[in-house]
Design an enzyme around this catalytic site. Structure first.
Site, mmCIF file in Angstrom:
data_model
loop_
_atom_site.group_PDB
_atom_site.id
_atom_site.type_symbol
_atom_site.label_atom_id
_atom_site.label_comp_id
_atom_site.label_asym_id
_atom_site.label_seq_id
_atom_site.Cartn_x
_atom_site.Cartn_y
_atom_site.Cartn_z
ATOM 1 N N ASN A 243 0.804 -1.095 -0.113
ATOM 2 C CA ASN A 243 0.004 0.094 0.149
ATOM 3 C C ASN A 243 0.890 1.223 0.007
ATOM 4 O O ASN A 243 1.467 1.534 1.069
ATOM 5 C CB ASN A 243 -1.042 -0.028 1.209
ATOM 6 N N HIS B 145 -9.534 0.898 4.693
ATOM 7 C CA HIS B 145 -8.169 1.271 5.462
ATOM 8 C C HIS B 145 -8.491 2.193 6.644
ATOM 9 O O HIS B 145 -9.261 3.018 6.595
ATOM 10 C CB HIS B 145 -7.406 1.632 4.461
ATOM 11 N N LYS C 16 0.043 4.052 -0.340
ATOM 12 C CA LYS C 16 -0.436 5.338 0.398
ATOM 13 C C LYS C 16 -0.519 6.689 -0.415
ATOM 14 O O LYS C 16 -0.120 6.576 -1.874
ATOM 15 C CB LYS C 16 -0.069 5.746 1.779
ATOM 16 N N GLU D 75 -5.568 -5.402 10.300
ATOM 17 C CA GLU D 75 -4.427 -4.469 10.694
ATOM 18 C C GLU D 75 -4.648 -3.600 11.768
ATOM 19 O O GLU D 75 -5.645 -2.727 11.665
ATOM 20 C CB GLU D 75 -4.686 -3.170 9.560
ATOM 21 N N SER E 194 3.384 -2.353 10.180
ATOM 22 C CA SER E 194 4.802 -2.424 10.537
ATOM 23 C C SER E 194 5.539 -3.488 10.283
ATOM 24 O O SER E 194 6.306 -4.236 10.806
ATOM 25 C CB SER E 194 5.285 -1.912 12.114
ATOM 26 N N GLY F 218 2.306 2.074 10.755
ATOM 27 C CA GLY F 218 3.258 3.033 10.609
ATOM 28 C C GLY F 218 3.878 3.530 11.972
ATOM 29 O O GLY F 218 4.370 4.713 11.760
ATOM 30 N N GLU G 90 -7.095 4.337 7.728
ATOM 31 C CA GLU G 90 -6.721 5.726 7.500
ATOM 32 C C GLU G 90 -7.940 6.599 7.073
ATOM 33 O O GLU G 90 -8.326 7.535 7.244
ATOM 34 C CB GLU G 90 -5.532 6.078 6.751
#
Ligand code: PEP
Length: 260
Positions: free
Chosen positions: A9, A101, A11, A172, A218, A178, A103
């Site tokens: 991904n 996702h 991003k 996730e 991560s 991240g 985010e």
């Protein structure tokens, strides 16, 4: 054996030249590896780069190397300025799209109900879906992670009939994305097993055994092997470490070793 998947991904990163270099780097690395029939490699660049990046995926790799979008619209077409329809993504070469996702759930306030509409749009346009779920740190500390994940998945499960083979789940944990803090292989396995149990209750054992469940958060070449060695972890959705061909290929190698 279930399909193993390593998905990158990207991003909202890279300029166009960097995106081209990255896909070229991944493709040439894949050229020198013996890719198992059971592995799929997926990259998800941002929307403006999809068309160009796709032209760098060699035809000889297109049976295992796929393009994904990071999101699609809930709408089919029309006056939705800034949205990108699933049909458009298919048009420029996508085989997959991410949906849900964390985010996007956080910054775009995407609700479970909206995500169901996105999944429907994807399926209607022959895109496979990588559907993301996972708990925040507060939810984990309150030991609500199983409940949260069940909630995130249960709405979408009702839309899967007829498309079960086109659906991949990515677990996730938000606190691991991240942050450099990875879920331990045991923590991840516990949730993956729980998700497989949900699938089994809803669709039966065969479907549960066949659906790929990826871990994201991560993941890097140094921890990928331990994660992929877990019984219910079928690959990874990789953020930061997918932005360099070398580290993405290192994670692919960890999976190839696991399959061998
Ligand atoms: C992601 O954004 O899906 C992700 C897993 O990011 P990272 O690997 O950087 O934690």
């Amino acid at each position: 054996m279930r399909k193993k998947i390593i998905a990158g991904n990207w991003k909202m990163n890279l300029n166009l030249a960097e995106a081209e270099d990255l896909v070229k780097g991944v493709a040439s690395g894949l050229q020198t590896r013996n890719i198992s029939e059971n592995l799929k490699v997926i990259i998800a660049p941002s929307h403006p780069y999809l068309f160009t990046v796709n032209t760098f995926i060699p035809g000889s790799q297109s049976h295992f190397f796929h393009l994904s979008a990071q999101d699609c619209s809930i709408n089919k077409s029309g006056a939705f300025t800034g949205d990108v329809a699933a049909s458009m993504l298919k048009n420029v070469g996508c085989d997959f799209t991410l949906v849900g996702h964390s985010e996007r759930r956080k910054y775009q306030k995407e609700s479970n109900e909206e995500l169901v509409e996105k999944v429907k749009q994807a399926f209607d346009n022959n895109l496979k879906v990588i559907f993301c779920c996972g708990e925040t740190i507060e939810e984990r500390k309150a030991e609500k992670h199983f409940e949260v994940i069940e909630n995130q998945l249960e709405t979408v499960f009702s839309e899967l009939e007829g498309n079960l083979e086109n659906f991949v789940i990515a677990y996730e944990p938000v606190w691991a994305i991240g942050t450099g803090e990875t879920a331990t292989p045991q923590q991840a396995q516990e949730v993956h097993k729980f998700i497989r149990g949900l699938l089994s209750n809803k669709f039966g054992n065969k479907v549960a055994e066949e659906m790929s469940i990826l871990y994201g958060g991560s993941c890097k070449p140094t921890n990928a092997s331990d994660l992929f060695a877990q019984a219910d972890i079928d690959g990874g959705l990789i953020g930061g470490a997918s932005l360099k061909a070398e580290s993405f290929l290192g994670i692919i190698d960890a999976m190839l070793n696991e399959i061998a």
